[in-house]
Design a protein around this motif. Structure first.
Motif, mmCIF file in Angstrom:
data_model
loop_
_atom_site.group_PDB
_atom_site.id
_atom_site.type_symbol
_atom_site.label_atom_id
_atom_site.label_comp_id
_atom_site.label_asym_id
_atom_site.label_seq_id
_atom_site.Cartn_x
_atom_site.Cartn_y
_atom_site.Cartn_z
ATOM 1 N N ALA A 195 -14.391 0.958 -7.332
ATOM 2 C CA ALA A 195 -14.898 2.106 -8.084
ATOM 3 C C ALA A 195 -15.991 1.667 -9.061
ATOM 4 N N LYS A 196 -15.766 0.533 -9.728
ATOM 5 C CA LYS A 196 -16.773 0.014 -10.659
ATOM 6 C C LYS A 196 -18.049 -0.385 -9.918
ATOM 7 N N ALA A 206 1.755 -6.956 2.107
ATOM 8 C CA ALA A 206 0.715 -6.843 1.088
ATOM 9 C C ALA A 206 1.311 -6.442 -0.249
ATOM 10 N N ASP A 207 0.526 -6.630 -1.299
ATOM 11 C CA ASP A 207 0.926 -6.288 -2.660
ATOM 12 C C ASP A 207 0.168 -5.031 -3.070
ATOM 13 N N LEU A 208 0.903 -3.931 -3.318
ATOM 14 C CA LEU A 208 0.251 -2.667 -3.676
ATOM 15 C C LEU A 208 -0.535 -2.802 -4.974
ATOM 16 N N ALA A 209 -0.043 -3.623 -5.900
ATOM 17 C CA ALA A 209 -0.757 -3.836 -7.166
ATOM 18 C C ALA A 209 -2.127 -4.464 -6.906
ATOM 19 N N GLN A 210 -2.186 -5.380 -5.940
ATOM 20 C CA GLN A 210 -3.462 -6.003 -5.589
ATOM 21 C C GLN A 210 -4.397 -4.988 -4.948
ATOM 22 N N TRP A 211 -3.831 -4.135 -4.106
ATOM 23 C CA TRP A 211 -4.646 -3.075 -3.513
ATOM 24 C C TRP A 211 -5.208 -2.159 -4.592
ATOM 25 N N SER A 212 -4.405 -1.848 -5.597
ATOM 26 C CA SER A 212 -4.850 -0.989 -6.690
ATOM 27 C C SER A 212 -5.970 -1.658 -7.479
ATOM 28 N N ALA A 213 -5.819 -2.968 -7.731
ATOM 29 C CA ALA A 213 -6.852 -3.707 -8.455
ATOM 30 C C ALA A 213 -8.161 -3.722 -7.665
ATOM 31 N N GLU A 214 -8.064 -3.880 -6.348
ATOM 32 C CA GLU A 214 -9.262 -3.880 -5.504
ATOM 33 C C GLU A 214 -9.919 -2.495 -5.511
ATOM 34 N N ALA A 215 -9.094 -1.448 -5.544
ATOM 35 C CA ALA A 215 -9.639 -0.086 -5.585
ATOM 36 C C ALA A 215 -10.403 0.151 -6.876
#
Length: 267
Positions: free
Chosen positions: A121-122, A108-117
């Motif tokens: 939140a929004k 997985a891509d941690l950056a993608q996980w961060s974007a999904e998080a």
């Protein structure tokens, strides 16, 4: 697949970290705090409090097991929890560890996980700002939280009813409509909350005023927006705003006046 990396302090310790037994005691207190009444009224705050309790219980069980099998490793985890300055592990170090030991092995891509998080939140903010049917609040809270609320950690349903702690009235001044919150949440009294809506911004609205202000053709849905460190504004979907206020009650009162003016203009 990379080998799991050990937690390494990112800075020299300024003070002695807590021991594993001390951390276990802290986790026990944390869990008990998360299930103690009264619960917070804001759904998002309540949800995170329950999540924190679940994680505290899990962490306590895991740390207790490690402490009983390898005290040196348990002490290392206590040191990681303490952080360099007593404020927990550094976010960058945690992010690097997550990437190397969880995201990359999973492909997985941690950056993608961060974007999904961030998107989650929004979405959560929009969801909690939107009025929610009173009967659905029980689904949001979950059975465990409901059982605690209903029992009151010892109080019976009859006692709750006698003290009136579960009765809720419409937010609009002059409206005397009310319903029983716990009966509506539990599903045993569907008629109690039918048509009622809950807003985290101002409270509850009866079926008549829900239709007029929050779900009808010309909606006036309120939501709080931060305007500074200690202030906020209550804004309406029609464009009206309280302007900056320092006290929640002040903003709610101004919105009530706005709602009364809307009602008067419509009659």
């Amino acid at each position: 697949m990379p080998e799991p990396t050990a937690p390494i302090p990112h800075e020299p310790q300024d003070e002695a970290p807590q021991s594993a037994p001390e951390l276990l005691e802290e986790l026990a207190h944390m869990y008990l705090r998360t299930v103690a009444l009264p619960f917070p009224r804001h759904p998002a705050t309540f949800g995170w409090q329950i999540t924190a309790g679940t994680l505290a219980a899990l962490a306590a069980r895991l740390l207790h097991h490690v402490q009983s099998t390898d005290p040196a490793v348990a002490a290392e985890f206590a040191r990681l929890h303490h952080g360099a300055y007593g404020d927990g592990p550094h976010p960058i170090a945690v992010g690097r560890w997550l990437e190397q030991n969880i995201a990359e092995p999973a492909g997985a891509d941690l950056a993608q996980w961060s974007a999904e998080a961030k998107q989650a939140a929004k979405d959560a903010r929009e969801y909690t700002n939107a009025p929610t049917a009173a009967g659905k609040l029980g689904v949001l809270l979950g059975d465990d939280a409901l059982s605690l609320l209903i029992s009151g950690l010892g109080a019976s349903w009859k006692e709750w009813d006698q003290h009136g702690s579960t009765r809720r009235r419409c937010f609009l001044p002059g409206c005397t409509a009310e319903f029983d919150l716990v009966h509506a949440w539990s599903g045993e009294g569907d008629a109690q909350g039918k048509g009622w809506q809950s807003s985290t911004a101002v409270g509850f609205a009866c079926p008549q005023h829900t239709d007029i202000f929050w779900t009808g053709e010309n909606q006036h849905v309120p939501a709080w927006t931060s305007t500074g460190d200690d202030s906020a504004a209550l804004e309406c979907t029609c464009g009206w705003s309280t302007g900056t206020v320092e006290f929640r009650g002040h903003g709610i009162t101004l919105y009530q006046v706005h709602a009364l003016q809307v009602l008067r203009a419509a009659t």
